[in-house]
Motif scaffolding. Sequence first.
Motif, PDB file in Angstrom:
ATOM      1  N   GLN A  47       0.813  -1.212   0.000  1.00 19.16           N
ATOM      2  CA  GLN A  47       0.000   0.000   0.000  1.00 19.16           C
ATOM      3  C   GLN A  47       0.851   1.268   0.000  1.00 19.16           C
ATOM      4  O   GLN A  47       0.325   2.360  -0.227  1.00 19.16           O
ATOM      5  CB  GLN A  47      -0.904   0.032   1.237  1.00 19.16           C
ATOM      6  N   LEU A  48       2.141   1.134   0.283  1.00 22.98           N
ATOM      7  CA  LEU A  48       3.016   2.287   0.491  1.00 22.98           C
ATOM      8  C   LEU A  48       4.286   2.131  -0.327  1.00 22.98           C
ATOM      9  O   LEU A  48       5.386   2.402   0.136  1.00 22.98           O
ATOM     10  CB  LEU A  48       3.346   2.414   1.979  1.00 22.98           C
ATOM     11  N   VAL A  67       2.778   7.609   5.381  1.00 30.40           N
ATOM     12  CA  VAL A  67       3.068   8.120   4.047  1.00 30.40           C
ATOM     13  C   VAL A  67       4.512   7.797   3.673  1.00 30.40           C
ATOM     14  O   VAL A  67       5.408   7.812   4.521  1.00 30.40           O
ATOM     15  CB  VAL A  67       2.811   9.649   3.978  1.00 30.40           C
ATOM     16  N   ARG A  68       4.710   7.480   2.394  1.00 31.72           N
ATOM     17  CA  ARG A  68       6.055   7.291   1.858  1.00 31.72           C
ATOM     18  C   ARG A  68       6.549   8.644   1.359  1.00 31.72           C
ATOM     19  O   ARG A  68       5.917   9.275   0.512  1.00 31.72           O
ATOM     20  CB  ARG A  68       6.022   6.287   0.709  1.00 31.72           C
ATOM     21  N   GLY A  69       7.668   9.124   1.905  1.00 24.54           N
ATOM     22  CA  GLY A  69       8.187  10.440   1.549  1.00 24.54           C
ATOM     23  C   GLY A  69       8.841  10.463   0.183  1.00 24.54           C
ATOM     24  O   GLY A  69       9.130   9.419  -0.423  1.00 24.54           O
ATOM     25  N   GLN A  70       9.115  11.675  -0.309  1.00 23.25           N
ATOM     26  CA  GLN A  70       9.840  11.818  -1.570  1.00 23.25           C
ATOM     27  C   GLN A  70      11.232  11.220  -1.481  1.00 23.25           C
ATOM     28  O   GLN A  70      11.815  10.831  -2.496  1.00 23.25           O
ATOM     29  CB  GLN A  70       9.926  13.299  -1.956  1.00 23.25           C
ATOM     30  N   GLY A  93      -4.505   6.688  -0.388  1.00 25.11           N
ATOM     31  CA  GLY A  93      -4.274   7.273  -1.703  1.00 25.11           C
ATOM     32  C   GLY A  93      -2.900   6.952  -2.243  1.00 25.11           C
ATOM     33  O   GLY A  93      -2.058   6.363  -1.564  1.00 25.11           O
ATOM     34  N   LYS A  94      -2.679   7.354  -3.481  1.00 29.03           N
ATOM     35  CA  LYS A  94      -1.428   7.098  -4.192  1.00 29.03           C
ATOM     36  C   LYS A  94      -0.849   8.406  -4.731  1.00 29.03           C
ATOM     37  O   LYS A  94      -1.578   9.283  -5.195  1.00 29.03           O
ATOM     38  CB  LYS A  94      -1.670   6.146  -5.372  1.00 29.03           C
ATOM     39  N   GLY A  95       0.463   8.527  -4.661  1.00 31.12           N
ATOM     40  CA  GLY A  95       1.185   9.565  -5.378  1.00 31.12           C
ATOM     41  C   GLY A  95       0.919  10.998  -4.960  1.00 31.12           C
ATOM     42  O   GLY A  95       1.107  11.921  -5.770  1.00 31.12           O
ATOM     43  N   LEU A 144       4.879  -6.217   6.458  1.00 30.90           N
ATOM     44  CA  LEU A 144       3.827  -5.586   7.243  1.00 30.90           C
ATOM     45  C   LEU A 144       4.364  -4.305   7.877  1.00 30.90           C
ATOM     46  O   LEU A 144       5.559  -4.198   8.163  1.00 30.90           O
ATOM     47  CB  LEU A 144       3.326  -6.533   8.333  1.00 30.90           C
ATOM     48  N   VAL A 145       3.470  -3.335   8.123  1.00 32.64           N
ATOM     49  CA  VAL A 145       3.878  -2.031   8.655  1.00 32.64           C
ATOM     50  C   VAL A 145       3.168  -1.779   9.977  1.00 32.64           C
ATOM     51  O   VAL A 145       1.944  -1.933  10.077  1.00 32.64           O
ATOM     52  CB  VAL A 145       3.564  -0.900   7.661  1.00 32.64           C
ATOM     53  N   PHE A 146       3.931  -1.377  10.973  1.00 32.02           N
ATOM     54  CA  PHE A 146       3.456  -1.190  12.338  1.00 32.02           C
ATOM     55  C   PHE A 146       3.731   0.239  12.795  1.00 32.02           C
ATOM     56  O   PHE A 146       4.717   0.857  12.383  1.00 32.02           O
ATOM     57  CB  PHE A 146       4.139  -2.164  13.291  1.00 32.02           C
ATOM     58  N   VAL A 147       2.872   0.722  13.708  1.00 34.76           N
ATOM     59  CA  VAL A 147       3.026   2.052  14.281  1.00 34.76           C
ATOM     60  C   VAL A 147       2.916   1.949  15.793  1.00 34.76           C
ATOM     61  O   VAL A 147       2.151   1.135  16.320  1.00 34.76           O
ATOM     62  CB  VAL A 147       1.943   3.014  13.731  1.00 34.76           C
TER      63      VAL A 147
END
Length: 351
Positions: A47-48, A67-70, A93-95, A144-147
């Motif tokens: 997803q990211l 969010v995936r940064g630039q 969302g994407k992009g 997998l992504v954790f927070v």
Amino acid sequence: MTDPQSPLPLERARALPARYYAGDAMLAMEQASVFHRSWQLVAHQGQLAEPGDHVVEEVGGVPVLLVRGQDGVLRAFPNVCRHRAGPLALCNGKGARALHCRYHGWTYTLEGQLRSAPEMQGAADFDVGDIRLPPLRVHAWQGLVFVALHDDVPPFDEVYAGIAERIAPIDLAAMRFHRRDRYDIACNWKVYVDNFLEGYHLPHVHPGLSKVLDYRAYDTVLFPWHSLQHSPLRDSGDLYGEGDAFYYFVYPNIMLNIMPGRLQTNRILPLGPGRCRVEFDYYYAQDDAALARTANDQAFSDEVQAEDIAICEAVQKGLASGFYEAGRLCPKRESGVWHFHNLLRAAYGDA
């Protein structure tokens, strides 16, 4: 009388009293002491994948944005504008090129720095360069992504220590997301977790599942922050293939159900004192054998889940009946429940 928050040896242990499964005050305390102070599964890396890809989630009642940064770095922030608490995103969302508050249009970079604030020229000593979104801890593991909301959570590598090595050669990171199922259940979130943590009920509640698991060889192993229920598979070629079933529970509300070529993650999310949501995400290896089993897997999982929902909702009614006193645990079959309850007792004590 023994203090119910004092852990007893497994051979003498009792379950938590019914009052721990009811009431808004109890749930509010758990959100703060349990969910806010643990690693929470919120997304998968697919997803990211690219800069600007983002996921909107909630952790213990707190809106969260990943969010995936630039720069390619994965970050997490409260999904809360620093102006007047508006949301920075309303859906996945994407992009995206920036984060725009949906309330008043304040704009942040993907790295969390405020870039513009419309019509704020008249505000004395106001400098956009002084305002940043507070970062949250984020960790990617096995796809997998954790927070984590706070710094005082256990180190991630301690919580998930040894899982990847134990299930080898199964590679979770190589599996791809297939689908998500959601179930809203009329029981406290801990009732569902308790039910997952023991195979004691298998012969009585899950006749189909009992045929593919070896109950005599079914065992539970405890670790500091997670537990493993393990069983060899038998006569399950068309369903799971040959090998072993690994049922991991990771405190406080994550389950990893691992079979050959297949991962199912469960997130248990409280919706109220007597209601919870269970989210099932299915991942499969990308070989023909694993992909061919997806239809049978879904039908069988639906059957097992219907059985679990029925018994968990009945247990919730029993807890609320006024006629339940905390019962003794079965040392042979309910060590996972004892382990979970002791982790909860420690969190309640800290609170």
